[in-house]
Design a protein around this motif. Sequence first.
Motif, PDB file in Angstrom:
ATOM      1  N   LEU A 174       0.814  -1.211   0.000  1.00 12.23           N
ATOM      2  CA  LEU A 174       0.000   0.000   0.000  1.00 12.23           C
ATOM      3  C   LEU A 174       0.851   1.266   0.000  1.00 12.23           C
ATOM      4  N   ALA A 175       1.975   1.226   0.714  1.00 10.82           N
ATOM      5  CA  ALA A 175       2.809   2.424   0.839  1.00 10.82           C
ATOM      6  C   ALA A 175       3.657   2.686  -0.405  1.00 10.82           C
ATOM      7  N   GLU A 176       4.062   1.621  -1.117  1.00 13.02           N
ATOM      8  CA  GLU A 176       5.079   1.785  -2.160  1.00 13.02           C
ATOM      9  C   GLU A 176       4.613   1.479  -3.579  1.00 13.02           C
ATOM     10  N   ASP A 177       3.463   0.855  -3.729  1.00 12.59           N
ATOM     11  CA  ASP A 177       3.098   0.377  -5.078  1.00 12.59           C
ATOM     12  C   ASP A 177       1.851   1.050  -5.630  1.00 12.59           C
ATOM     13  N   ILE A 178       1.644   2.318  -5.312  1.00 13.02           N
ATOM     14  CA  ILE A 178       0.512   3.061  -5.847  1.00 13.02           C
ATOM     15  C   ILE A 178       0.992   4.422  -6.355  1.00 13.02           C
ATOM     16  N   VAL A 179       0.652   4.716  -7.593  1.00 14.71           N
ATOM     17  CA  VAL A 179       0.924   6.022  -8.190  1.00 14.71           C
ATOM     18  C   VAL A 179      -0.414   6.637  -8.590  1.00 14.71           C
ATOM     19  N   LEU A 180      -0.723   7.809  -8.075  1.00 21.61           N
ATOM     20  CA  LEU A 180      -2.003   8.454  -8.382  1.00 21.61           C
ATOM     21  C   LEU A 180      -2.017   9.030  -9.799  1.00 21.61           C
ATOM     22  N   ASN A 181      -3.164   8.940 -10.433  1.00 21.55           N
ATOM     23  CA  ASN A 181      -3.379   9.550 -11.744  1.00 21.55           C
ATOM     24  C   ASN A 181      -3.823  10.994 -11.521  1.00 21.55           C
ATOM     25  N   GLY A 182      -2.853  11.843 -11.225  1.00 20.24           N
ATOM     26  CA  GLY A 182      -3.151  13.224 -10.840  1.00 20.24           C
ATOM     27  C   GLY A 182      -3.893  13.999 -11.903  1.00 20.24           C
ATOM     28  N   GLU A 183      -3.579  13.760 -13.172  1.00 16.31           N
ATOM     29  CA  GLU A 183      -4.247  14.483 -14.251  1.00 16.31           C
ATOM     30  C   GLU A 183      -5.741  14.175 -14.275  1.00 16.31           C
ATOM     31  N   LEU A 184      -6.089  12.903 -14.169  1.00 12.53           N
ATOM     32  CA  LEU A 184      -7.505  12.540 -14.188  1.00 12.53           C
ATOM     33  C   LEU A 184      -8.222  13.029 -12.934  1.00 12.53           C
ATOM     34  N   ILE A 185      -7.569  12.925 -11.794  1.00  9.00           N
ATOM     35  CA  ILE A 185      -8.165  13.405 -10.553  1.00  9.00           C
ATOM     36  C   ILE A 185      -8.523  14.892 -10.668  1.00  9.00           C
ATOM     37  N   ALA A 186      -7.638  15.672 -11.275  1.00  8.64           N
ATOM     38  CA  ALA A 186      -7.913  17.093 -11.480  1.00  8.64           C
ATOM     39  C   ALA A 186      -9.071  17.291 -12.455  1.00  8.64           C
ATOM     40  N   GLN A 187      -9.112  16.493 -13.516  1.00 14.02           N
ATOM     41  CA  GLN A 187     -10.185  16.616 -14.501  1.00 14.02           C
ATOM     42  C   GLN A 187     -11.552  16.321 -13.890  1.00 14.02           C
ATOM     43  N   VAL A 188     -11.613  15.289 -13.057  1.00 11.58           N
ATOM     44  CA  VAL A 188     -12.902  14.919 -12.454  1.00 11.58           C
ATOM     45  C   VAL A 188     -13.456  16.072 -11.627  1.00 11.58           C
ATOM     46  N   GLY A 189     -12.566  16.784 -10.953  1.00  9.19           N
ATOM     47  CA  GLY A 189     -12.997  17.921 -10.146  1.00  9.19           C
ATOM     48  C   GLY A 189     -13.612  19.047 -10.942  1.00  9.19           C
ATOM     49  N   GLU A 190     -13.392  19.053 -12.254  1.00  3.53           N
ATOM     50  CA  GLU A 190     -13.926  20.109 -13.111  1.00  3.53           C
ATOM     51  C   GLU A 190     -15.187  19.688 -13.861  1.00  3.53           C
ATOM     52  N   LEU A 191     -15.630  18.457 -13.695  1.00  6.24           N
ATOM     53  CA  LEU A 191     -16.774  17.962 -14.461  1.00  6.24           C
ATOM     54  C   LEU A 191     -18.097  18.544 -13.956  1.00  6.24           C
ATOM     55  N   THR A 192     -19.051  18.604 -14.875  1.00  7.59           N
ATOM     56  CA  THR A 192     -20.404  19.018 -14.530  1.00  7.59           C
ATOM     57  C   THR A 192     -21.204  17.767 -14.195  1.00  7.59           C
ATOM     58  N   VAL A 193     -21.154  17.359 -12.953  1.00  3.23           N
ATOM     59  CA  VAL A 193     -21.828  16.151 -12.510  1.00  3.23           C
ATOM     60  C   VAL A 193     -22.224  16.333 -11.052  1.00  3.23           C
ATOM     61  N   GLU A 194     -23.338  15.756 -10.652  1.00  2.00           N
ATOM     62  CA  GLU A 194     -23.833  15.978  -9.295  1.00  2.00           C
ATOM     63  C   GLU A 194     -23.118  15.131  -8.246  1.00  2.00           C
ATOM     64  N   ARG A 195     -22.776  13.906  -8.618  1.00  2.00           N
ATOM     65  CA  ARG A 195     -22.198  12.965  -7.644  1.00  2.00           C
ATOM     66  C   ARG A 195     -21.086  12.158  -8.299  1.00  2.00           C
ATOM     67  N   VAL A 196     -20.052  11.849  -7.502  1.00  2.00           N
ATOM     68  CA  VAL A 196     -18.968  10.967  -7.956  1.00  2.00           C
ATOM     69  C   VAL A 196     -18.709   9.936  -6.864  1.00  2.00           C
TER      70      VAL A 196
END
Length: 209
Positions: free
Chosen positions: A83-105
């Motif tokens: 859990l500590a060493e083998d996860i890389v976040l998809n930062g670009e997609l995470i930022a994109q989701v925050g900009e979407l026009t959607v009520e719930r995620v």
Amino acid sequence: MITTLLLDVDGVLQFPRRPEFVDALERDHAWRDGYLAFQAELFADPEYLATLSGRADVLAVTDRLLARHAPSLTGRAFMDRWLAEDIVLNGELIAQVGELTVERVYLATNQEPIRGAHVERLHAHPWLTGVFASWQLGRAKPDPAYFERLLDATGLPAAECLFVDDKEPLVAAARGVGLHAAHYTSNDLLLAEFRRYGLASAGEAPDQR
């Protein structure tokens, strides 16, 4: 009209850190056939699959398999390091989701309790409405009951939900119960899907941060 986004986690919002993680783990422990052989056996083990629906203990499974593959490593130590060493976040997609026009995620993810709790902490984004981990629902994707229980819990009609996953059989299963579904292959192509559904503006470019 899509009001709700259901996002898979592994392979969409985050990726494994290979080969650095494998090299480090194999350097620090003696493996009978290498880490990847252990991983393949773990993911195919019926008891491990049962952990995803909350019917088995992941530490007991990993302890049993590690006793053959890497006797110096316990299940708890392996899980902590995985859990500590083998996860890389998809930062670009995470930022994109925050900009979407959607009520719930919601996160819609196959997880056992230990990794599931870590995923919830890791993805406590401002835009997140909630998490539907398979172990909590008692069913794992692609079982149609997973999606049915999720819809029952939210009270949402399937036609208002867009499910995103990197595995085609899971995308097909979601469509089978009436959900809209998109197969994730890249951030750019997923953003094009979001635009097609009217969730992102036509002029929106991928976030390069």
